[in-house]
Write a protein that holds these residues in place. Structure first.
Motif, short mmCIF file in Angstrom:
data_model
loop_
_atom_site.label_atom_id
_atom_site.label_comp_id
_atom_site.label_asym_id
_atom_site.label_seq_id
_atom_site.Cartn_x
_atom_site.Cartn_y
_atom_site.Cartn_z
N ALA A 1 74.46 -115.30 39.48
CA ALA A 1 75.69 -114.67 39.95
C ALA A 1 75.45 -113.83 41.21
N LYS A 2 74.19 -113.84 41.70
CA LYS A 2 73.79 -113.08 42.90
C LYS A 2 74.07 -111.57 42.76
N ILE A 3 73.93 -111.08 41.56
CA ILE A 3 74.13 -109.65 41.31
C ILE A 3 72.77 -108.94 41.41
N PRO A 4 72.67 -107.88 42.24
CA PRO A 4 71.38 -107.20 42.39
C PRO A 4 70.92 -106.50 41.10
N TYR A 5 69.61 -106.49 40.90
CA TYR A 5 69.08 -105.77 39.74
C TYR A 5 67.65 -105.31 39.99
N PHE A 6 67.19 -104.40 39.14
CA PHE A 6 65.78 -104.01 39.08
C PHE A 6 65.31 -104.29 37.65
N ALA A 7 64.14 -104.88 37.53
CA ALA A 7 63.57 -105.07 36.19
C ALA A 7 62.37 -104.14 36.06
N PHE A 8 62.40 -103.27 35.07
CA PHE A 8 61.31 -102.31 34.86
C PHE A 8 60.48 -102.70 33.66
N ARG A 9 59.17 -102.80 33.86
CA ARG A 9 58.28 -103.26 32.79
C ARG A 9 57.52 -102.14 32.11
N LYS A 10 57.23 -101.11 32.86
CA LYS A 10 56.22 -100.16 32.39
C LYS A 10 56.59 -99.52 31.06
N TRP A 11 55.67 -99.52 30.18
CA TRP A 11 55.83 -98.77 28.93
C TRP A 11 54.47 -98.25 28.52
N ILE A 12 54.26 -96.96 28.74
CA ILE A 12 53.01 -96.36 28.31
C ILE A 12 53.35 -95.50 27.10
N PRO A 13 52.79 -95.85 25.94
CA PRO A 13 53.12 -95.04 24.75
C PRO A 13 52.81 -93.57 25.00
N ARG B 1 51.77 -108.71 36.24
CA ARG B 1 53.15 -108.61 36.72
C ARG B 1 53.32 -107.25 37.39
N PRO B 2 54.23 -107.18 38.39
CA PRO B 2 54.49 -105.85 38.98
C PRO B 2 55.21 -104.93 37.98
N ILE B 3 54.96 -103.65 38.10
CA ILE B 3 55.59 -102.68 37.20
C ILE B 3 57.12 -102.80 37.26
N PHE B 4 57.62 -103.02 38.47
CA PHE B 4 59.05 -103.31 38.55
C PHE B 4 59.30 -104.36 39.61
N GLU B 5 60.39 -105.05 39.46
CA GLU B 5 60.76 -106.11 40.39
C GLU B 5 62.18 -105.87 40.85
N ARG B 6 62.42 -106.17 42.11
CA ARG B 6 63.78 -106.01 42.61
C ARG B 6 64.34 -107.36 43.01
N ALA C 1 68.79 -101.93 27.83
CA ALA C 1 67.49 -101.70 27.18
C ALA C 1 66.88 -103.02 26.73
N LEU C 2 66.44 -103.82 27.70
CA LEU C 2 65.75 -105.08 27.38
C LEU C 2 64.47 -105.13 28.19
N LYS C 3 63.40 -105.63 27.57
CA LYS C 3 62.17 -105.85 28.32
C LYS C 3 62.38 -107.07 29.21
N PRO C 4 61.97 -106.98 30.48
CA PRO C 4 62.26 -108.08 31.41
C PRO C 4 61.68 -109.42 30.98
N MET D 1 50.43 -103.55 39.98
CA MET D 1 50.44 -104.66 39.03
C MET D 1 49.93 -104.15 37.68
N ILE D 2 50.52 -104.68 36.63
CA ILE D 2 50.03 -104.36 35.29
C ILE D 2 49.79 -105.66 34.53
N GLN D 3 48.92 -105.57 33.55
CA GLN D 3 48.59 -106.75 32.74
C GLN D 3 49.65 -106.92 31.66
N GLU D 4 50.29 -108.07 31.66
CA GLU D 4 51.27 -108.37 30.63
C GLU D 4 50.76 -109.59 29.87
#
Ligand SMILES: [Zn+2]
Length: 254
Positions: free
Chosen positions: A222-234, A147-152, A204-207, A139-142
């Protein structure tokens, strides 16, 4: 480039027998180097090669070479300006050199912006590789809470080219700009990192930004599978994005 190589050989022989000054050898070597770098730029920047077909190493080489051109043009202009100062050249004669420098600066700018796109893609692929290595997301602080770093999202539909077209049109209609696609299918960067990305698309969109939220809702309805990635460490190359389609798999070595 052959001409430059032959010229270098000719000058080398002259210098060896003392029929030409050593300075000429250095100049011929520089011309050969420039001809070689011209070929690299021709291949990586001016030809029809797409960003998806560039590897990280090629992108770096392209920027380095374009930088050398810029330095050379700057040097030529500086040298000529010194000659103007001591009255050995007319001021007007500097104009084509200044134009040459401006062209080289423009080329460097184009090379850098193309390389930035490749860098972004490298970050995207690294985020996916990390998710594969650590399937349990931390989990990361948003701004909107932990929020989880990524979601499926496991959708039941297969994602095809027609779905992509429809989705891009819907996005453009909603936000009056094109959807920022970083990778459509397999790219040179994926291949270099051993990843099979065929049939997948990275956006290239932030979730959690408005467009990202919209896209996730669109995909879910549309029931299309995806992964949303949040992590961004400068300073680290893992970029936030939305990966559409099933997870990538490892390329199997031949
Ligand atoms: Zn992806």
């Amino acid at each position: 480039m052959r001409a430059a190589a032959e010229e270098l050989e000719r000058v080398r022989q002259l210098v060896a027998v003392g029929a030409a000054p050593v300075k000429q050898l250095k100049q011929a070597e520089e011309r050969l180097e420039e001809a070689k770098e011209s070929q690299i730029l021709e291949k990586l920047l001016y030809s029809e090669i797409k960003v998806e077909d560039l590897t990280e190493a090629q992108a770096k080489e392209m920027v380095a070479v374009a930088g050398h051109f810029e330095q050379r043009e700057q040097q030529r202009l500086d040298d000529a300006a010194k000659m103007v100062e001591i009255g050995l050249r007319s001021k007007n004669s500097l104009e084509p050199l200044a134009e040459g420098l401006a062209r080289a600066q423009h080329t460097l700018g184009v090379a850098k912006s193309r390389a930035a796109l490749v860098e972004e893609l490298v970050g995207i692929v690294k985020a996916e590789l990390e998710a594969e290595a650590h399937p349990q997301p931390e989990m990361i602080q948003e701004p909107n809470g932990p929020r989880p770093i990524f979601e499926r999202y496991v959708g039941s539909m297969v994602f095809g080219p027609q779905d992509l077209k429809k989705m891009m049109l819907a996005f453009e209609k909603k936000f009056a700009k094109p959807m920022p696609i970083s990778a459509r299918g397999e790219t040179a960067v994926h291949r270099a990192l051993g990843f099979d990305h065929r049939g997948r698309v990275d956006v290239a969109l932030k979730p959690d930004q408005e467009e990202g939220v919209w896209l996730r809702h669109y995909l879910e309805s549309a029931k299309i599978p995806y992964f949303a990635f949040r992590k961004w460490i400068p300073g680290q190359a893992t970029a936030p994005h939305i990966h559409i389609g099933p997870p990538s798999t490892r390329l199997i070595a031949d």
